[in-house]
Motif scaffolding. Structure first.
Motif, PDB file in Angstrom:
ATOM      1  N   THR A 281      55.834 -18.473   0.272  1.00 60.07           N
ATOM      2  CA  THR A 281      54.943 -19.079  -0.707  1.00 60.07           C
ATOM      3  C   THR A 281      55.760 -20.054  -1.564  1.00 60.07           C
ATOM      4  N   ILE A 282      55.054 -20.858  -2.335  1.00 61.54           N
ATOM      5  CA  ILE A 282      55.758 -21.823  -3.171  1.00 61.54           C
ATOM      6  C   ILE A 282      56.576 -21.111  -4.250  1.00 61.54           C
ATOM      7  N   GLY A 283      56.106 -19.945  -4.690  1.00 62.20           N
ATOM      8  CA  GLY A 283      56.874 -19.158  -5.649  1.00 62.20           C
ATOM      9  C   GLY A 283      58.155 -18.619  -5.037  1.00 62.20           C
ATOM     10  N   GLU A 284      58.090 -18.163  -3.804  1.00 60.48           N
ATOM     11  CA  GLU A 284      59.284 -17.667  -3.122  1.00 60.48           C
ATOM     12  C   GLU A 284      60.273 -18.805  -2.846  1.00 60.48           C
ATOM     13  N   ILE A 285      59.744 -19.977  -2.543  1.00 60.85           N
ATOM     14  CA  ILE A 285      60.632 -21.131  -2.364  1.00 60.85           C
ATOM     15  C   ILE A 285      61.342 -21.458  -3.670  1.00 60.85           C
ATOM     16  N   ALA A 286      60.640 -21.345  -4.794  1.00 66.58           N
ATOM     17  CA  ALA A 286      61.270 -21.575  -6.093  1.00 66.58           C
ATOM     18  C   ALA A 286      62.418 -20.594  -6.319  1.00 66.58           C
ATOM     19  N   LEU A 287      62.216 -19.328  -5.954  1.00 65.54           N
ATOM     20  CA  LEU A 287      63.289 -18.347  -6.073  1.00 65.54           C
ATOM     21  C   LEU A 287      64.455 -18.694  -5.156  1.00 65.54           C
ATOM     22  N   TRP A 288      64.153 -19.145  -3.946  1.00 66.73           N
ATOM     23  CA  TRP A 288      65.220 -19.560  -3.020  1.00 66.73           C
ATOM     24  C   TRP A 288      66.011 -20.735  -3.609  1.00 66.73           C
ATOM     25  N   ILE A 289      65.292 -21.694  -4.182  1.00 66.98           N
ATOM     26  CA  ILE A 289      65.950 -22.853  -4.782  1.00 66.98           C
ATOM     27  C   ILE A 289      66.886 -22.411  -5.904  1.00 66.98           C
ATOM     28  N   ARG A 290      66.440 -21.440  -6.695  1.00 68.33           N
ATOM     29  CA  ARG A 290      67.278 -20.972  -7.797  1.00 68.33           C
ATOM     30  C   ARG A 290      68.423 -20.077  -7.316  1.00 68.33           C
ATOM     31  N   ASP A 291      68.110 -19.085  -6.507  1.00 68.24           N
ATOM     32  CA  ASP A 291      69.094 -18.049  -6.180  1.00 68.24           C
ATOM     33  C   ASP A 291      70.010 -18.418  -5.018  1.00 68.24           C
ATOM     34  N   ILE A 292      69.503 -19.177  -4.052  1.00 70.69           N
ATOM     35  CA  ILE A 292      70.302 -19.523  -2.874  1.00 70.69           C
ATOM     36  C   ILE A 292      70.877 -20.933  -2.988  1.00 70.69           C
ATOM     37  N   GLU A 293      70.052 -21.882  -3.416  1.00 71.53           N
ATOM     38  CA  GLU A 293      70.524 -23.263  -3.531  1.00 71.53           C
ATOM     39  C   GLU A 293      71.224 -23.530  -4.856  1.00 71.53           C
ATOM     40  N   GLY A 294      71.080 -22.601  -5.822  1.00 71.35           N
ATOM     41  CA  GLY A 294      71.867 -22.696  -7.046  1.00 71.35           C
ATOM     42  C   GLY A 294      71.348 -23.641  -8.101  1.00 71.35           C
ATOM     43  N   VAL A 295      70.035 -23.908  -8.120  1.00 72.77           N
ATOM     44  CA  VAL A 295      69.460 -24.742  -9.166  1.00 72.77           C
ATOM     45  C   VAL A 295      69.157 -23.857 -10.373  1.00 72.77           C
ATOM     46  N   ARG A 296      69.875 -24.050 -11.436  1.00 76.68           N
ATOM     47  CA  ARG A 296      69.753 -23.192 -12.604  1.00 76.68           C
ATOM     48  C   ARG A 296      68.575 -23.604 -13.478  1.00 76.68           C
ATOM     49  N   CYS A 297      67.674 -22.680 -13.731  1.00 69.81           N
ATOM     50  CA  CYS A 297      66.608 -22.907 -14.710  1.00 69.81           C
ATOM     51  C   CYS A 297      66.011 -21.561 -15.092  1.00 69.81           C
ATOM     52  N   ASP A 298      65.314 -21.546 -16.219  1.00 68.36           N
ATOM     53  CA  ASP A 298      64.623 -20.354 -16.696  1.00 68.36           C
ATOM     54  C   ASP A 298      63.294 -20.286 -15.952  1.00 68.36           C
ATOM     55  N   LEU A 299      63.257 -19.486 -14.878  1.00 69.78           N
ATOM     56  CA  LEU A 299      62.144 -19.506 -13.934  1.00 69.78           C
ATOM     57  C   LEU A 299      61.260 -18.280 -14.071  1.00 69.78           C
ATOM     58  N   HIS A 300      59.942 -18.513 -14.052  1.00 69.55           N
ATOM     59  CA  HIS A 300      58.948 -17.441 -14.105  1.00 69.55           C
ATOM     60  C   HIS A 300      57.925 -17.683 -12.995  1.00 69.55           C
TER      61      HIS A 300
ATOM     62  N   VAL B 134      54.239 -16.692 -11.515  1.00 70.12           N
ATOM     63  CA  VAL B 134      52.945 -16.044 -11.721  1.00 70.12           C
ATOM     64  C   VAL B 134      52.425 -15.660 -10.341  1.00 70.12           C
ATOM     65  N   GLY B 135      52.512 -14.388 -10.009  1.00 73.14           N
ATOM     66  CA  GLY B 135      52.251 -13.946  -8.642  1.00 73.14           C
ATOM     67  C   GLY B 135      50.786 -13.772  -8.317  1.00 73.14           C
ATOM     68  N   MET B 136      50.518 -13.569  -7.038  1.00 76.20           N
ATOM     69  CA  MET B 136      49.161 -13.358  -6.535  1.00 76.20           C
ATOM     70  C   MET B 136      48.891 -11.866  -6.380  1.00 76.20           C
ATOM     71  N   ASP B 137      47.671 -11.473  -6.647  1.00 70.22           N
ATOM     72  CA  ASP B 137      47.229 -10.102  -6.408  1.00 70.22           C
ATOM     73  C   ASP B 137      46.499 -10.033  -5.076  1.00 70.22           C
ATOM     74  N   GLY B 138      46.891  -9.082  -4.223  1.00 67.83           N
ATOM     75  CA  GLY B 138      46.138  -8.812  -3.005  1.00 67.83           C
ATOM     76  C   GLY B 138      46.468  -9.692  -1.826  1.00 67.83           C
ATOM     77  N   TRP B 139      47.392 -10.645  -2.005  1.00 68.13           N
ATOM     78  CA  TRP B 139      47.708 -11.524  -0.872  1.00 68.13           C
ATOM     79  C   TRP B 139      48.731 -10.871   0.041  1.00 68.13           C
ATOM     80  N   LYS B 140      48.515 -11.004   1.333  1.00 67.38           N
ATOM     81  CA  LYS B 140      49.465 -10.512   2.326  1.00 67.38           C
ATOM     82  C   LYS B 140      49.826 -11.656   3.263  1.00 67.38           C
ATOM     83  N   ARG B 141      51.058 -11.610   3.751  1.00 68.91           N
ATOM     84  CA  ARG B 141      51.588 -12.722   4.528  1.00 68.91           C
ATOM     85  C   ARG B 141      50.816 -12.960   5.826  1.00 68.91           C
ATOM     86  N   GLU B 142      50.183 -11.918   6.362  1.00 71.62           N
ATOM     87  CA  GLU B 142      49.472 -12.080   7.635  1.00 71.62           C
ATOM     88  C   GLU B 142      48.049 -12.581   7.452  1.00 71.62           C
TER      89      GLU B 142
END
Length: 382
Positions: A168-187, A189-197
């Motif tokens: 998801t776009i939220g997970e990509i944001a986490l990847w950008i911060r945690d794996i690619e090292g882009v530092r920012c104060d990130l929050h 807002v998750g989805m309720d009831g969504w499943k990847r399949e």
């Protein structure tokens, strides 16, 4: 991992919103309207990605400029023109940046990289970022295609993820911060009831075309592979009512194409002869020998493999007319467009040399396994 207190945390703040036409709630309220009418925070500025804030710019590399949004009487900033990254002046006076963009699940769709640049700018300015997470419309198809290599990082790819990443776009944001090292104060807002399949229809959310050539969820299913046609002289159906589902060219040999081994070995898909005359873009005004992609079995359909097989068959059934386009493409002046879209030069070289698609898929699979191991630490949904 999911921050569900965003309304309280934003109370009294001056908010910049990065959005586009698809930034709507389930009852069709636009994100800008929600924030402007919230009563507990202020809409301070609007930022729009490629294709304009309401999807008005039709084609790739059609830049647009900002100004003042007359509806909300706030600054309107273009992030697809002179600037693709918010400048300090654009962020001046803002207390937070809210990003609400509908992605398509393909690494080379530019909105996630606009998010990347916004996260960079917000981190540098000391402004927190909230991401409104949204469904990946093709996540249920799984991962496919090679992982992008750092030498090929451009505006159509700024992180080492597969062509079809299932994030998801939220997970990509986490990847950008945690794996690619882009530092920012990130929050997030998750989805309720969504499943990847989940297919997109199962979410019961309205589909608003996030860009002019992404009119339906059917388009989104074929796009992760057929977008590669943008880097060839094969029409990807722009200038028709079925972009990316239709493909062809005046020189394509129909009988040879349909009987090509690469096409016959594909599963979950059928090609129906459908000629077309594009009203703009490649071969505008000319009759193209073409086909429409019909998905017959979603469990077996593989968008990237299908597209690569199409190019392989087109090469052999073009009387030597098929070619890969040279740069520039999406602000890149040196690298081959096909390579920056696919992730490296591997697929293009395999096609040119008549190599094995089976071996190429094995290469993708090994890269995807390494990616999946790293992704497991930041994934937000089952």
């Amino acid at each position: 991992k999911l921050d569900r207190k965003i309304p309280d945390r934003l109370a009294g703040r001056n908010i910049g919103v990065v959005c586009h036409a698809a930034s709507i709630t389930s009852d069709f309220r636009h994100a800008a309207s929600v924030i402007a009418g919230s009563g507990n925070c202020r809409l301070g500025a609007l930022f729009g990605p490629q294709h304009g804030i309401f999807g008005e710019t039709q084609d790739n590399m059609i830049e647009w400029e900002g100004g003042t949004d007359t509806w909300y009487n706030v600054p309107l900033h273009s992030l697809y023109g002179r600037n693709r990254k918010p400048t300090p002046q654009m962020l001046k006076g803002l207390d937070a940046l809210v990003i609400d963009l509908q992605d398509t699940g393909a690494r080379l769709y530019t909105y996630i990289w606009t998010m990347h640049l916004c996260m960079e700018a917000a981190g540098e300015a000391g402004i927190p970022v909230w991401i409104c997470d949204r469904p990946n419309p093709v996540s249920f198809l799984g991962m496919e295609g090679p992982v992008l290599k750092p030498p090929f990082f451009t505006f159509v790819g700024m992180a080492a993820i597969p062509m079809m990443h299932s994030m998801t776009i939220g997970e990509i944001a986490l990847w950008i911060r945690d794996i690619e090292g882009v530092r920012c104060d990130l929050h997030i807002v998750g989805m309720d009831g969504w499943k990847r399949e989940m297919p997109y229809a199962a979410t019961r959310l309205p589909w608003v075309l996030p860009s002019p050539n992404m009119p339906t969820t059917d388009t989104a299913l074929v796009y992760p592979g057929m977008v590669l046609a943008e880097a060839t002289n094969l029409s990807e159906g722009r200038g028709t009512t079925r972009p990316f589902e239709l493909f062809g060219a005046p020189w394509l040999i129909p009988g040879g194409f349909l009987n090509d081994t690469s096409i016959k070995e594909l599963k979950g898909v059928h090609f129906r002869r459908h000629n077309f005359i594009p009203v703009f873009h490649k071969f505008s005004g000319l009759t193209c020998t073409g086909f429409q992609i019909h998905i017959t079995d979603l469990k077996q359909f593989r968008p990237v493999e299908t597209a690569v097989a199409i190019f392989d068959a087109a090469i052999r059934n073009s009387d030597g007319n098929f070619s890969f386009l040279d740069p520039p493409y999406e602000y890149e002046e040196t690298l081959m467009p096909f390579d920056i879209l696919s992730g490296d030069s591997g697929i293009r070289e395999m096609l040119i040399n008549g190599g094995s698609l089976k071996e190429e898929k094995e290469r993708w699979r090994a890269e995807q396994q390494e990616f999946a191991a790293r992704f497991s630490d930041i994934r937000l949904y089952d």
